[in-house]
Design a protein around this motif. Structure first.
Motif, short mmCIF file in Angstrom:
data_model
loop_
_atom_site.label_atom_id
_atom_site.label_comp_id
_atom_site.label_asym_id
_atom_site.label_seq_id
_atom_site.Cartn_x
_atom_site.Cartn_y
_atom_site.Cartn_z
N SER A 225 0.89 -51.37 -39.84
CA SER A 225 1.21 -50.46 -40.95
C SER A 225 2.71 -50.41 -41.20
O SER A 225 3.16 -50.42 -42.35
CB SER A 225 0.68 -49.06 -40.64
OG SER A 225 -0.73 -49.05 -40.58
N GLN A 226 3.50 -50.37 -40.13
CA GLN A 226 4.95 -50.34 -40.28
C GLN A 226 5.47 -51.61 -40.94
O GLN A 226 6.32 -51.56 -41.84
CB GLN A 226 5.61 -50.15 -38.91
CG GLN A 226 5.32 -48.81 -38.25
CD GLN A 226 5.89 -48.73 -36.85
OE1 GLN A 226 6.96 -49.28 -36.56
NE2 GLN A 226 5.19 -48.07 -35.96
N LEU B 136 -2.25 -45.36 -47.71
CA LEU B 136 -2.87 -46.68 -47.87
C LEU B 136 -2.28 -47.66 -46.86
O LEU B 136 -1.64 -48.65 -47.22
CB LEU B 136 -2.66 -47.17 -49.30
CG LEU B 136 -3.62 -48.24 -49.82
CD1 LEU B 136 -5.04 -47.72 -49.83
CD2 LEU B 136 -3.20 -48.67 -51.22
N ASP B 137 -2.49 -47.36 -45.58
CA ASP B 137 -1.97 -48.24 -44.53
C ASP B 137 -3.13 -48.95 -43.86
O ASP B 137 -4.21 -49.09 -44.44
CB ASP B 137 -1.15 -47.43 -43.53
CG ASP B 137 -1.95 -46.28 -42.90
OD1 ASP B 137 -3.18 -46.23 -43.10
OD2 ASP B 137 -1.34 -45.46 -42.21
N TYR B 138 -2.95 -49.39 -42.62
CA TYR B 138 -4.00 -50.15 -41.97
C TYR B 138 -5.17 -49.29 -41.50
O TYR B 138 -6.18 -49.83 -41.04
CB TYR B 138 -3.42 -50.99 -40.82
CG TYR B 138 -3.16 -52.40 -41.28
CD1 TYR B 138 -4.02 -53.44 -40.94
CD2 TYR B 138 -2.09 -52.70 -42.11
CE1 TYR B 138 -3.81 -54.73 -41.39
CE2 TYR B 138 -1.87 -53.99 -42.56
CZ TYR B 138 -2.73 -55.00 -42.20
OH TYR B 138 -2.52 -56.28 -42.65
N SER C 279 2.39 -61.27 -41.98
CA SER C 279 3.10 -60.76 -40.81
C SER C 279 2.43 -59.52 -40.23
O SER C 279 2.37 -59.34 -39.01
CB SER C 279 4.55 -60.45 -41.16
OG SER C 279 5.25 -61.61 -41.53
N ALA C 280 1.93 -58.65 -41.12
CA ALA C 280 1.33 -57.38 -40.66
C ALA C 280 0.10 -57.61 -39.79
O ALA C 280 0.04 -57.11 -38.66
CB ALA C 280 1.01 -56.50 -41.86
N SER D 14 -7.53 -62.69 -35.49
CA SER D 14 -7.53 -61.98 -34.21
C SER D 14 -6.87 -60.60 -34.36
O SER D 14 -7.35 -59.60 -33.81
CB SER D 14 -6.79 -62.80 -33.15
OG SER D 14 -6.60 -62.06 -31.96
N GLY D 15 -5.77 -60.55 -35.12
CA GLY D 15 -5.11 -59.27 -35.38
C GLY D 15 -6.02 -58.33 -36.15
O GLY D 15 -6.07 -57.12 -35.89
N ILE D 16 -6.75 -58.87 -37.13
CA ILE D 16 -7.70 -58.05 -37.88
C ILE D 16 -8.81 -57.55 -36.98
O ILE D 16 -9.26 -56.40 -37.11
CB ILE D 16 -8.27 -58.87 -39.06
CG1 ILE D 16 -7.15 -59.16 -40.07
CG2 ILE D 16 -9.42 -58.14 -39.74
CD1 ILE D 16 -7.55 -60.10 -41.19
#
Length: 237
Positions: free
Chosen positions: A43-44, A130-132, A29-30, A202-204
């Motif tokens: 990140s959220q 340690l987030d995105y 999902s992230a 695509s999100g990455i």
């Protein structure tokens, strides 16, 4: 003896699939939502997802134990078969499993194990650190190997899930409702998996193209974490 154990190993490998599917849904999902809100939203969502599966007990029983059971039972079943390395070993189900088996340990040690090293220069990255931004740093410093890793991990996992769904349907659902998993349904499932994989990647890509925002001191800790992994340390291309 070996053949008689195959049905039990088959059942054991199928048992954890609901837990693994739920984890996959939460975990993907992230990066999917990065298409909408960038790394900030990712990140959220990731932090919210950790509330579901992370913890000394919950992660063990919701993630690690199901994954270990699925992998070990599947491997043992393969070894117990009369021809463990026959032509069927090269099905999409098994090829995708081999890809994930190579990519997942690298992903795990890089994103979960090495960040917890307490000694300097890593100094145990906390959950908020340690987030995105950590993911973004790896994508920007090692773009090709990061792209290879995430493509293999995302694509392999979703292909394996699509192929496995057909097997589970035929074994546990088809006879009860009288509806077979035919070629058309399989084609639709593979298309869905491909679309989700492309949207995830695509999100990455969106995350990769953003500017890095952490302080240089935190970036140096990120660098030390990635450098702990042979995959990123070995020949920086």
């Amino acid at each position: 003896m070996r053949r008689s154990s195959i049905p039990y190993l088959t059942a054991a490998s199928h048992l954890p699939t609901p837990f693994l599917s739920a984890f996959l849904l939460v975990h993907l999902s992230a990066p999917l939502l990065a298409n909408v809100g960038g790394s900030s939203m990712s990140s959220q969502v990731m932090l919210l997802g950790r509330e579901y599966y992370q913890g000394s007990k919950t992660e063990t029983w919701l993630v690690f134990a199901p994954a270990a059971l699925h992998v070990s039972a599947s491997a043992l079943k393969r070894l117990c078969m009369p021809k463990p390395f026959s032509q069927s070993s090269f099905s999409l189900l098994r090829i995708s499993a081999y890809i994930v088996a190579l990519a997942l340990p690298i992903h795990f040690v890089t994103n979960r194990l090495y960040p917890t090293i307490p000694e300097l220069p890593i100094a145990a990255l906390g959950p908020s650190e340690l987030d995105y931004e950590f993911v973004k740093f790896g994508l920007q410093k090692w773009p090709w190997r990061s792209a290879l890793l995430y493509t293999g991990l995302v694509g392999g996992t979703l292909i394996h899930s699509a192929e496995g769904t057909a097997i589970l349907w035929e074994k546990y659902v088809s006879k009860r409702i009288g509806e077979r998993w035919d070629a058309a349904r399989m084609s639709k499932r593979r298309t869905q998996a491909a679309v989700i994989a492309l949207l995830t990647l695509s999100g990455i890509f969106v995350v990769w193209k953003e500017d890095l925002t952490p302080l240089s001191s935190l970036l140096s800790r990120f660098d030390a974490t990635y450098a702990s992994s042979f995959f990123y340390r070995w020949y920086r291309w």
